[in-house]
Design an enzyme around this catalytic site. Sequence first.
Site, short mmCIF file in Angstrom:
data_model
loop_
_atom_site.label_atom_id
_atom_site.label_comp_id
_atom_site.label_asym_id
_atom_site.label_seq_id
_atom_site.Cartn_x
_atom_site.Cartn_y
_atom_site.Cartn_z
N ARG A 131 0.87 -1.30 0.26
CA ARG A 131 -0.01 -0.06 0.08
C ARG A 131 0.95 1.39 0.08
NH1 ARG A 131 -3.94 -1.33 5.04
NH2 ARG A 131 -4.15 -3.39 4.77
N ARG A 133 3.48 4.32 -0.56
CA ARG A 133 4.21 5.00 -1.75
C ARG A 133 5.20 5.90 -1.34
NH1 ARG A 133 -1.79 6.09 -3.36
NH2 ARG A 133 -1.84 7.30 -1.41
N ARG A 144 6.60 1.08 13.37
CA ARG A 144 5.56 0.93 13.80
C ARG A 144 5.31 -0.69 14.35
NH1 ARG A 144 2.75 2.83 9.36
NH2 ARG A 144 1.95 5.05 9.91
#
Length: 192
Positions: A131, A133, A144
């Site tokens: 996902r 970019r 994270r």
Amino acid sequence: MGGAADLKIVLLGPPNSGKGTQGSVLSERLGVPCISTGEMLRDAVAAGSPLGMRVKSIMAQGKLVDDGTMSEVVRERLSRLGRGEGFLLDGFPRTLPQAEILAGTPAGQALDAVLLVEVPEAELVRRALSRGREDDREDVVRERLRVYHEKTEPLIGYYEALGLLRRIDGYRPVDRVTGQALSALGISGAEA
Ligand code: AMP
């Protein structure tokens, strides 16, 4: 699906485990509001509010917003629930101090279950990067995950000791995950 609208549930899981998706699907199925702290913070950032300005760069780095700020945000939201109204908490608590803060509220004292959405680490990274970019995306993804292991994973033992933890296999199609979550909540008619 009567009798489910008072369920008080915490969703636990690493970033990209799909717990946000389950939060919205389950929220609809159970008729309880989904309280997503990540979404509340993103809204604050988009609105350019004082809270948003305070948390913007912390979020962009994949770090956690401090427990004091999160406590205020969540207490305020929980205080607006109707008496006895259920909820799904997505993204809170994320640290042991946050779990203690929740345990000190009437809503937190009435928790029915903590659903832990488990997904293999390699799949979490794959989902995140498919996902992403921005150039620094992979660093943020890894940060994270590191923060999850360090700060959030201890909550698994915490809720296990309270007898509230239910493990859900998140490495499956969305509707299968939902089915297992519903049966873990004792909702009849749900297939595992
Ligand atoms: P999420 O959508 O739940 O992945 O949250 C997005 C970001 O918001 C996180 O990476 C944190 O920076 C921040 N955030 C959301 N919930 C919390 C929380 N309970 N404690 C600290 N930071 C949070």
